[in-house]
Design a protein around this motif. Structure first.
Motif, PDB file in Angstrom:
ATOM      1  N   VAL A  79      -3.052   0.554  -4.067  1.00 50.77           N
ATOM      2  CA  VAL A  79      -2.462  -0.776  -3.929  1.00 50.77           C
ATOM      3  C   VAL A  79      -1.549  -0.943  -5.129  1.00 50.77           C
ATOM      4  O   VAL A  79      -1.954  -0.699  -6.271  1.00 50.77           O
ATOM      5  CB  VAL A  79      -3.539  -1.884  -3.943  1.00 50.77           C
ATOM      6  CG1 VAL A  79      -2.891  -3.263  -3.935  1.00 50.77           C
ATOM      7  CG2 VAL A  79      -4.489  -1.721  -2.774  1.00 50.77           C
ATOM      8  N   GLN A 107      -4.302   7.213  -2.116  1.00 46.34           N
ATOM      9  CA  GLN A 107      -3.937   5.883  -1.627  1.00 46.34           C
ATOM     10  C   GLN A 107      -4.089   4.866  -2.742  1.00 46.34           C
ATOM     11  O   GLN A 107      -5.053   4.931  -3.516  1.00 46.34           O
ATOM     12  CB  GLN A 107      -4.807   5.491  -0.441  1.00 46.34           C
ATOM     13  CG  GLN A 107      -4.587   6.398   0.760  1.00 46.34           C
ATOM     14  CD  GLN A 107      -5.415   5.956   1.943  1.00 46.34           C
ATOM     15  OE1 GLN A 107      -6.601   5.709   1.805  1.00 46.34           O
ATOM     16  NE2 GLN A 107      -4.772   5.842   3.087  1.00 46.34           N
ATOM     17  N   LEU A 123       0.848  -1.194   0.000  1.00 44.30           N
ATOM     18  CA  LEU A 123       0.000   0.000   0.000  1.00 44.30           C
ATOM     19  C   LEU A 123       0.880   1.239   0.000  1.00 44.30           C
ATOM     20  O   LEU A 123       1.925   1.271   0.642  1.00 44.30           O
ATOM     21  CB  LEU A 123      -0.891   0.021   1.243  1.00 44.30           C
ATOM     22  CG  LEU A 123      -1.886  -1.124   1.371  1.00 44.30           C
ATOM     23  CD1 LEU A 123      -2.580  -1.052   2.731  1.00 44.30           C
ATOM     24  CD2 LEU A 123      -2.899  -1.063   0.248  1.00 44.30           C
TER      25      LEU A 123
END
Length: 136
Positions: free
Chosen positions: A113, A111, A44
């Motif tokens: 992944v 944010q 992350l």
């Protein structure tokens, strides 16, 4: 950790961070060092408002990104001549060896992944300081 394929499934919960060569802090995730993975890493990333990576590429490794929240911009190409806006819900693919430089010009954190075919994550990172000044 043993360098062979794990014989059991492993669950991690992001907690600790590490400083990446690219200039961001990443939440420790799936990697050879944490799980024994052989061909993939996943972690992350939070890019703070005003955050900017160093120009870099991942030698011989592909990258896939899913933007969870926020927005960012990624410059990419041999001279960072292309610009891609990214927003929550976007999936991004970066081929191996493609120079890129992400940044967050907004007021909210972005944010994502990130998954890569390099199980070590940082091993294939090649910094490209001669490109840093090409992005305003």
């Amino acid at each position: 950790m043993d360098q062979t394929m794990p014989k059991t499934c492993i669950k991690l919960r992001p907690g600790q961070t590490y400083a990446g060569k690219q200039g961001f802090s990443y939440f420790e995730g799936i990697a050879r060092e944490t799980t024994g993975s052989q061909s993939i890493c996943m972690h992350l990333l939070t890019v703070p408002p005003g955050g900017r990576a160093k120009a870099h590429k991942h030698a011989t490794h592909e990258t896939a990104i899913y933007v969870i929240s926020g927005s960012a911009i990624m410059y990419w190409g041999e001279k960072l001549e292309h610009c891609m806006e990214t927003n929550a819900g976007d999936l991004i693919y970066i081929p191996a060896d493609v120079p890129h430089l992400p940044l967050n010009p907004g007021n909210e954190p972005a944010q994502a992944v990130i998954a890569r075919t390099d199980p070590h994550e940082q091993e294939s990172v090649v910094l490209l300081p001669h490109l840093d000044s090409l992005v305003p």
